[in-house]
Design a protein around this motif. Structure first.
Motif, mmCIF file in Angstrom:
data_model
loop_
_atom_site.group_PDB
_atom_site.id
_atom_site.type_symbol
_atom_site.label_atom_id
_atom_site.label_comp_id
_atom_site.label_asym_id
_atom_site.label_seq_id
_atom_site.Cartn_x
_atom_site.Cartn_y
_atom_site.Cartn_z
ATOM 1 N N ALA A 22 0.812 -1.215 0.000
ATOM 2 C CA ALA A 22 0.000 0.000 0.000
ATOM 3 C C ALA A 22 0.850 1.272 0.000
ATOM 4 C CB ALA A 22 -0.936 0.007 1.201
ATOM 5 N N LEU A 23 2.126 1.157 0.376
ATOM 6 C CA LEU A 23 2.982 2.328 0.383
ATOM 7 C C LEU A 23 3.266 2.780 -1.044
ATOM 8 C CD1 LEU A 23 5.572 1.288 3.115
ATOM 9 C CD2 LEU A 23 3.619 2.789 3.387
ATOM 10 N N GLY A 24 3.318 4.086 -1.248
ATOM 11 C CA GLY A 24 3.663 4.624 -2.560
ATOM 12 C C GLY A 24 2.472 4.781 -3.481
ATOM 13 N N TYR A 25 2.793 4.912 -4.760
ATOM 14 C CA TYR A 25 1.768 5.125 -5.774
ATOM 15 C C TYR A 25 0.936 3.867 -6.008
ATOM 16 C CZ TYR A 25 4.595 9.186 -7.105
ATOM 17 O OH TYR A 25 5.290 10.350 -7.100
ATOM 18 N N THR A 26 -0.275 4.067 -6.493
ATOM 19 C CA THR A 26 -1.118 2.935 -6.872
ATOM 20 C C THR A 26 -0.687 2.429 -8.250
ATOM 21 O OG1 THR A 26 -2.772 4.321 -7.970
ATOM 22 C CG2 THR A 26 -3.105 3.897 -5.612
ATOM 23 N N ALA A 27 -1.035 1.199 -8.553
ATOM 24 C CA ALA A 27 -0.727 0.619 -9.861
ATOM 25 C C ALA A 27 -1.462 1.393 -10.960
ATOM 26 C CB ALA A 27 -1.108 -0.857 -9.893
ATOM 27 N N ASP A 28 -2.648 1.883 -10.655
ATOM 28 C CA ASP A 28 -3.415 2.664 -11.642
ATOM 29 C C ASP A 28 -2.665 3.927 -12.050
ATOM 30 O OD1 ASP A 28 -5.471 0.818 -11.576
ATOM 31 O OD2 ASP A 28 -6.765 2.022 -10.269
ATOM 32 N N PHE A 29 -2.006 4.563 -11.071
ATOM 33 C CA PHE A 29 -1.270 5.787 -11.376
ATOM 34 C C PHE A 29 -0.095 5.492 -12.303
ATOM 35 C CE2 PHE A 29 2.204 8.797 -10.250
ATOM 36 C CZ PHE A 29 1.632 9.950 -10.772
ATOM 37 N N GLU A 30 0.627 4.445 -11.996
ATOM 38 C CA GLU A 30 1.777 4.090 -12.829
ATOM 39 C C GLU A 30 1.339 3.794 -14.264
ATOM 40 O OE1 GLU A 30 3.777 1.008 -10.663
ATOM 41 O OE2 GLU A 30 4.267 2.382 -9.024
ATOM 42 N N ALA A 31 0.238 3.078 -14.424
ATOM 43 C CA ALA A 31 -0.284 2.781 -15.766
ATOM 44 C C ALA A 31 -0.747 4.054 -16.460
ATOM 45 C CB ALA A 31 -1.428 1.775 -15.674
ATOM 46 N N CYS A 32 -1.398 4.927 -15.721
ATOM 47 C CA CYS A 32 -1.887 6.195 -16.275
ATOM 48 C C CYS A 32 -0.729 7.057 -16.767
ATOM 49 C CB CYS A 32 -2.693 6.936 -15.213
ATOM 50 S SG CYS A 32 -3.489 8.460 -15.776
ATOM 51 N N MET A 33 0.341 7.111 -15.972
ATOM 52 C CA MET A 33 1.492 7.922 -16.354
ATOM 53 C C MET A 33 2.207 7.356 -17.586
ATOM 54 S SD MET A 33 1.643 10.639 -14.525
ATOM 55 C CE MET A 33 3.318 11.244 -14.548
ATOM 56 N N ARG A 34 2.270 6.045 -17.693
ATOM 57 C CA ARG A 34 2.879 5.442 -18.895
ATOM 58 C C ARG A 34 2.057 5.796 -20.128
ATOM 59 N NH1 ARG A 34 3.949 1.240 -15.376
ATOM 60 N NH2 ARG A 34 2.076 0.084 -15.938
ATOM 61 N N LYS A 35 0.749 5.759 -19.967
ATOM 62 C CA LYS A 35 -0.145 6.065 -21.081
ATOM 63 C C LYS A 35 -0.078 7.557 -21.445
ATOM 64 C CE LYS A 35 -4.939 5.444 -22.519
ATOM 65 N NZ LYS A 35 -6.290 5.054 -22.101
ATOM 66 N N ALA A 36 0.098 8.417 -20.451
ATOM 67 C CA ALA A 36 0.125 9.862 -20.673
ATOM 68 C C ALA A 36 1.361 10.306 -21.438
ATOM 69 C CB ALA A 36 0.061 10.598 -19.340
ATOM 70 N N GLN A 37 2.433 9.534 -21.327
ATOM 71 C CA GLN A 37 3.721 9.851 -21.932
ATOM 72 C C GLN A 37 4.157 11.240 -21.498
ATOM 73 O OE1 GLN A 37 3.237 8.895 -26.075
ATOM 74 N NE2 GLN A 37 3.324 6.707 -25.647
ATOM 75 N N SER A 38 4.237 12.194 -22.395
ATOM 76 C CA SER A 38 4.696 13.527 -21.993
ATOM 77 C C SER A 38 3.634 14.601 -22.231
ATOM 78 C CB SER A 38 5.985 13.883 -22.737
ATOM 79 O OG SER A 38 5.735 13.895 -24.127
ATOM 80 N N GLN A 39 2.385 14.212 -22.306
ATOM 81 C CA GLN A 39 1.291 15.166 -22.517
ATOM 82 C C GLN A 39 0.878 15.754 -21.170
ATOM 83 O OE1 GLN A 39 -1.840 13.172 -24.621
ATOM 84 N NE2 GLN A 39 -0.442 12.304 -26.128
ATOM 85 N N SER A 40 1.115 17.041 -21.010
ATOM 86 C CA SER A 40 0.924 17.664 -19.696
ATOM 87 C C SER A 40 -0.516 17.580 -19.195
ATOM 88 C CB SER A 40 1.417 19.104 -19.697
ATOM 89 O OG SER A 40 0.739 19.867 -20.659
ATOM 90 N N ASP A 41 -1.498 17.715 -20.074
ATOM 91 C CA ASP A 41 -2.895 17.603 -19.623
ATOM 92 C C ASP A 41 -3.188 16.210 -19.082
ATOM 93 O OD1 ASP A 41 -3.448 20.235 -20.246
ATOM 94 O OD2 ASP A 41 -4.413 19.770 -22.169
ATOM 95 N N SER A 42 -2.669 15.206 -19.768
ATOM 96 C CA SER A 42 -2.875 13.823 -19.332
ATOM 97 C C SER A 42 -2.129 13.548 -18.030
ATOM 98 C CB SER A 42 -2.402 12.838 -20.407
ATOM 99 O OG SER A 42 -3.172 12.999 -21.577
#
Length: 131
Positions: A22-42
């Motif tokens: 439970a410590l740290g970021y959620t798995a959903d966040f890590e997946a979201c950030m990979r998908k967002a790549q470098s798009q600041s809005d995402s």
């Protein structure tokens, strides 16, 4: 008797691994950030969503902390939480702002501070429960 001891140890170890996860970021966040790549809005959308999850975690841990704190120390826990909220809001410039209105710098700051606080609260609770 020996079998019960082994079962108890297994359950305890499983509980610790769940808490450590439970410590740290959620798995959903890590997946979201990979998908967002470098798009600041995402990225901002991912950060806001994770901030909300971490803030919910802080609220849950705060309630658990109050439950496990002696009555004569609860006022101190409440005061400490209030001070932390004020510091976070001031440092991240999020006074009177809803999370969906956060800029990328607001969301990044609020996320980092909130996750760190939740991690600290969780470790304290685990240490307290081990005594």
């Amino acid at each position: 008797m020996k079998k019960r001891l082994i079962q108890g140890l297994f359950i305890t170890c499983a509980g610790f691994s769940v808490n450590a996860f439970a410590l740290g970021y959620t798995a959903d966040f890590e997946a979201c950030m990979r998908k967002a790549q470098s798009q600041s809005d995402s990225i901002n959308t991912c950060q806001i969503k994770e901030y909300k999850a971490q803030n919910k975690r802080v609220k849950h841990l705060y309630k658990l902390t109050l439950k496990t704190t002696a009555e004569n120390e609860q006022a101190l826990v409440k005061q400490s939480q209030d001070v932390w909220l004020q510091r976070r809001d001031h440092a991240c410039n999020i006074q009177n702002k809803k999370a969906k209105a956060f800029s990328i710098s607001n969301s990044s700051c609020a996320l980092q501070m909130t996750m760190s606080h939740a991690d600290m609260m969780e470790v304290r609770l685990n240490n307290k429960n081990m005594k």
